[in-house]
Design an enzyme around this catalytic site. Structure first.
Site, PDB file in Angstrom:
ATOM      1  N   ASP A 186      -7.789  -2.272   6.718  1.00  0.00           N
ATOM      2  CA  ASP A 186      -7.203  -2.737   5.461  1.00  0.00           C
ATOM      3  C   ASP A 186      -6.726  -1.511   4.683  1.00  0.00           C
ATOM      4  O   ASP A 186      -7.472  -0.543   4.520  1.00  0.00           O
ATOM      5  CB  ASP A 186      -8.256  -3.512   4.662  1.00  0.00           C
ATOM      6  CG  ASP A 186      -7.639  -4.216   3.471  1.00  0.00           C
ATOM      7  OD1 ASP A 186      -7.367  -5.431   3.575  1.00  0.00           O
ATOM      8  OD2 ASP A 186      -7.400  -3.530   2.440  1.00  0.00           O
ATOM      9  N   LEU A 187      -5.452  -1.594   4.266  1.00  0.00           N
ATOM     10  CA  LEU A 187      -4.894  -0.432   3.587  1.00  0.00           C
ATOM     11  C   LEU A 187      -5.586  -0.239   2.240  1.00  0.00           C
ATOM     12  O   LEU A 187      -5.967  -1.215   1.584  1.00  0.00           O
ATOM     13  CB  LEU A 187      -3.394  -0.592   3.363  1.00  0.00           C
ATOM     14  CG  LEU A 187      -2.547  -0.767   4.636  1.00  0.00           C
ATOM     15  CD1 LEU A 187      -1.067  -0.783   4.274  1.00  0.00           C
ATOM     16  CD2 LEU A 187      -2.833   0.331   5.652  1.00  0.00           C
ATOM     17  N   ASP A 226      -1.971  -6.580   3.657  1.00  0.00           N
ATOM     18  CA  ASP A 226      -2.088  -5.205   4.172  1.00  0.00           C
ATOM     19  C   ASP A 226      -3.243  -5.110   5.153  1.00  0.00           C
ATOM     20  O   ASP A 226      -3.880  -4.084   5.290  1.00  0.00           O
ATOM     21  CB  ASP A 226      -2.223  -4.210   3.007  1.00  0.00           C
ATOM     22  CG  ASP A 226      -3.476  -4.472   2.171  1.00  0.00           C
ATOM     23  OD1 ASP A 226      -4.132  -5.530   2.415  1.00  0.00           O
ATOM     24  OD2 ASP A 226      -3.793  -3.653   1.315  1.00  0.00           O
TER      25      ASP A 226
HETATM   26  N1  LIG Z   1       5.273  -5.560   0.097  1.00  0.00           N
HETATM   27  C1  LIG Z   1       4.448  -6.488   0.541  1.00  0.00           C
HETATM   28  N2  LIG Z   1       3.268  -6.660  -0.092  1.00  0.00           N
HETATM   29  C2  LIG Z   1       2.399  -7.588   0.360  1.00  0.00           C
HETATM   30  C3  LIG Z   1       2.659  -8.386   1.452  1.00  0.00           C
HETATM   31  N3  LIG Z   1       1.623  -9.220   1.657  1.00  0.00           N
HETATM   32  C4  LIG Z   1       0.705  -8.926   0.708  1.00  0.00           C
HETATM   33  N4  LIG Z   1       1.168  -7.945  -0.101  1.00  0.00           N
HETATM   34  C5  LIG Z   1       0.544  -7.311  -1.218  1.00  0.00           C
HETATM   35  O1  LIG Z   1      -0.439  -6.416  -0.726  1.00  0.00           O
HETATM   36  C6  LIG Z   1      -1.430  -6.226  -1.726  1.00  0.00           C
HETATM   37  C7  LIG Z   1      -2.788  -6.338  -1.119  1.00  0.00           C
HETATM   38  O2  LIG Z   1      -3.768  -6.373  -2.052  1.00  0.00           O
HETATM   39  P1  LIG Z   1      -5.053  -5.479  -2.022  1.00  0.00           P
HETATM   40  O3  LIG Z   1      -5.499  -5.267  -0.639  1.00  0.00           O
HETATM   41  O4  LIG Z   1      -5.982  -6.080  -3.002  1.00  0.00           O
HETATM   42  O5  LIG Z   1      -4.529  -4.138  -2.685  1.00  0.00           O
HETATM   43  P2  LIG Z   1      -5.013  -2.662  -2.416  1.00  0.00           P
HETATM   44  O6  LIG Z   1      -4.349  -1.835  -3.436  1.00  0.00           O
HETATM   45  O7  LIG Z   1      -4.799  -2.239  -1.038  1.00  0.00           O
HETATM   46  O8  LIG Z   1      -6.527  -2.719  -2.729  1.00  0.00           O
HETATM   47  P3  LIG Z   1      -7.688  -2.239  -1.849  1.00  0.00           P
HETATM   48  O9  LIG Z   1      -7.596  -2.869  -0.528  1.00  0.00           O
HETATM   49  O10 LIG Z   1      -8.905  -2.682  -2.599  1.00  0.00           O
HETATM   50  O11 LIG Z   1      -7.573  -0.748  -1.764  1.00  0.00           O
HETATM   51  C8  LIG Z   1      -1.155  -7.277  -2.815  1.00  0.00           C
HETATM   52  O12 LIG Z   1      -0.506  -6.679  -3.898  1.00  0.00           O
HETATM   53  C9  LIG Z   1      -0.148  -8.240  -2.152  1.00  0.00           C
HETATM   54  O13 LIG Z   1       0.745  -8.800  -3.052  1.00  0.00           O
HETATM   55  C10 LIG Z   1       3.914  -8.175   2.108  1.00  0.00           C
HETATM   56  O14 LIG Z   1       4.237  -8.838   3.082  1.00  0.00           O
HETATM   57  N5  LIG Z   1       4.734  -7.236   1.621  1.00  0.00           N
END
Ligand SMILES: Nc1nc2c(ncn2[C@@H]2O[C@H](COP(=O)(O)OP(=O)(O)OP(=O)(O)O)[C@@H](O)[C@H]2O)c(=O)[nH]1
Length: 543
Positions: A413-414, A456
């Site tokens: 997970d990013l 992500d």
């Molecule tokens: N650009 C893009 N964003 C996406 C997609 N699917 C999900 N997201 C976004 O990815 C983000 C994932 O959220 P989180 O994993 O909570 O964000 P994070 O900043 O990585 O938080 P941590 O995992 O806690 O570090 C959210 O803002 C979603 O809107 C996609 O297909 N494209």
């Protein structure tokens, strides 16, 4: 070493991996067929058309040849029959001489008038009688003629010779025929040869090519004569010697060649060029008649040409018949042309139809290929999606069960991805996700599967995880890759990832539990400060 797995969204790349039947290969086969098969259909149809066209053309030619042969036979037979008729006319005149001891000029005139030469036997310029007169009697003969009322009569050309054959009677006794009156035909070697032949054989004999003495400057034509011998007292001697002894003269017919041939041709359209040659030689000197009077070269280059020898009253003629352009034009080539045109049209149509059908088929295949991709692959990154990952995980676990192997599942997970979206927009976020996918693919082996679960969240499936150490190496490599700065659209991003790893069968007994544990491990990694790797540890187990 890590290799580039094929991009499953690219229709030309190698398919879905795992060695299943490559659909895109089948597709490209179809595409290849899309050109080859219509071309084959076209070639085949054109080949058949060509054959049919050739057959039709050959049969049209054959028909033309048959028609030509028939016309030639008919034309030659007409000449022969006409000459036989003339021979009959002379035989009739000879009968007149046989019936009467002395045929008078009056009787000869009446007989000839009865024949109505112009109407019934066109082509005969003159019908006549030449007496055979020995030198000793020529003076008396001429005197007798003069006494008959022709004071200027003479046997010409002048000169003394053993035998004379002067024209005594000639009918119609008018016009240009009068010029022949008294002409001694024995003085001309061509006429003499025929006269002697007739005398010795007792049969009609035709002379070679001559210019009749009747000819004037106007409408000069080539001529020939036909002689029938007359023996004294109506006798029919049966040896050449006896015939010579009892010959009293010749009845003869004089012919103008062009008049004769034109009359034979009648009103029929001129479709054949007819040439008649005297004797056995075809030369300018021996040519007696030519329909077109054109150079013979043109005739001999004509495929529809016939050269035949005709025997006319003991004399040879060579008759050449050549089809004129109008004759060949009447050939029925319409059918062949129809076949050619029709065949080419059908060939093109069938080829087009084949092409369209194949094209339809190719499109359908492409569409189903596309649908399949959409169902199993992530649209944004091209990585397998959750569904396909689950399929492969199931297969990997089944294989590991059989082979007592180990499967490692890595949840990735990013970290800090949301701010990228929030600060730079979704499009930039998308580009970054694609770059993440690409880096993941660089970090794994071909037998491994990188998948995107959504957002992500990514997963790496390692179906042959023999040692923990090996898996740790991979996890570190992934982390290292994701720690490197991302350069997207001129912006530099620093993100990282939290990675959780679980093993089958060490940690979990099936894929569902394995997923849950890998996810748990990932959360552990997140909670322990992000940018780390956490191997699942059962709560009951000691570290
Ligand atoms: N650009 C893009 N964003 C996406 C997609 N699917 C999900 N997201 C976004 O990815 C983000 C994932 O959220 P989180 O994993 O909570 O964000 P994070 O900043 O990585 O938080 P941590 O995992 O806690 O570090 C959210 O803002 C979603 O809107 C996609 O297909 N494209």
């Amino acid at each position: 070493m890590a290799t580039h797995p094929p991009n499953p969204l690219d229709p030309d790349s190698g398919g879905t991996g795992h060695g299943e039947a490559p659909r895109s290969e089948r597709l490209s086969n179809w595409t290849r067929h899309g050109v080859i098969l219509p071309a084959l259909v076209l070639l085949l149809c054109l080949g058949v058309t060509r054959q049919l066209w050739q057959d039709a053309r050959d049969s049209a030619r054959q028909e033309l040849q048959t028609r030509f042969d028939f016309r030639v036979r008919e034309s030659n037979r007409r000449i022969e029959q006409r000459m036989l008729t003339y021979e009959q006319v002379l035989r009739g005149v000879a009968g007149l001489f046989a019936a009467s001891s002395q045929v008078t000029r009056q009787e000869f005139h009446r007989y000839a008038s009865t024949l109505r030469l112009k109407e019934n036997y066109p082509g005969i310029q003159a019908l006549g009688f030449s007496a055979q007169v020995p030198a000793s009697e020529i003076a008396r003969f001429v005197d007798a003629m003069r006494a008959e009322g022709f004071p200027d009569y003479q046997a010409w050309p002048a000169g003394s010779r053993e035998w004379y054959g002067p024209v005594q009677y000639i009918e119609p006794f008018e016009g240009r025929n009068l010029r022949a009156f008294g002409f001694d035909m024995l003085t001309d070697p061509v006429r003499r040869a025929a006269m002697e032949q007739a005398r010795d054989t007792g049969k009609a004999a035709v002379s070679g090519k001559v210019t009749l003495v009747q000819e004037t400057d106007r409408d000069m034509q080539i001529g020939f004569l036909m002689y029938m011998p007359i023996y004294r007292d109506g006798a029919s001697p049966d040896s050449a010697d006896a015939r010579r002894d009892s010959l009293s003269g010749w009845v003869y017919a004089a012919f103008r060649m062009t008049d004769l041939m034109n009359e034979l041709q009648g009103d029929r359209p001129v479709e054949l060029d007819v040439e008649v040659y005297d004797g056995n030689q075809m030369s300018d000197q021996s040519r007696m008649f030519d329909t077109l009077q054109e150079s013979r070269a043109a005739v001999f280059s004509n495929p529809l040409t016939s050269i035949q020898r005709l025997e006319i009253a003991g004399h040879s003629w060579i008759v050449v018949n050549a089809a004129l352009p109008g004759f060949a034009a009447s050939a029925d080539t319409g059918k062949a042309e129809l076949i050619l045109r029709g065949g080419i049209s059908i060939a093109l149509l069938l080829a087009l139809l084949t092409w369209l059908l194949l094209d339809d088929r190719t499109r359908a295949l492409r569409a189903s290929e596309q649908a399949m991709r959409l169902a199993l692959y992530d649209v944004l990154t091209g990585l397998p999606n959750r569904k396909l990952m689950m399929e492969r995980l199931g297969q990997s676990i089944a294989a590991a069960r059989r082979e007592r192997g180990r499967v490692a599942l890595m949840f990735i997970d990013l970290d800090r991805f949301k701010p990228v979206n929030d600060n730079y927009g979704h499009a930039i976020g998308d580009l970054l996700l694609k770059e993440v996918a690409s880096r993941l693919q660089h970090s794994m082996r071909e037998s491994d599967t990188a998948a995107r679960l959504g957002g992500d969240e990514f997963v790496l499936l390692l179906p042959r995880a023999e040692s923990n150490q090996g898996v740790a190496v991979v996890a570190h490599k992934v982390l290292q890759e994701l720690n490197r700065p991302f350069l997207i659209a001129g912006h530099e991003f620093h993100i990282s990832a939290s990675i959780g790893v679980a093993f089958f069968p060490d940690d979990a007994v099936d894929e569902k539990i394995l997923i849950r544990y890998a996810d748990d491990a990932m959360y552990q990694a997140k909670h322990s400060g992000r940018g780390t790797i956490h191997f699942y540890r059962h709560p009951g187990k000691q570290a």
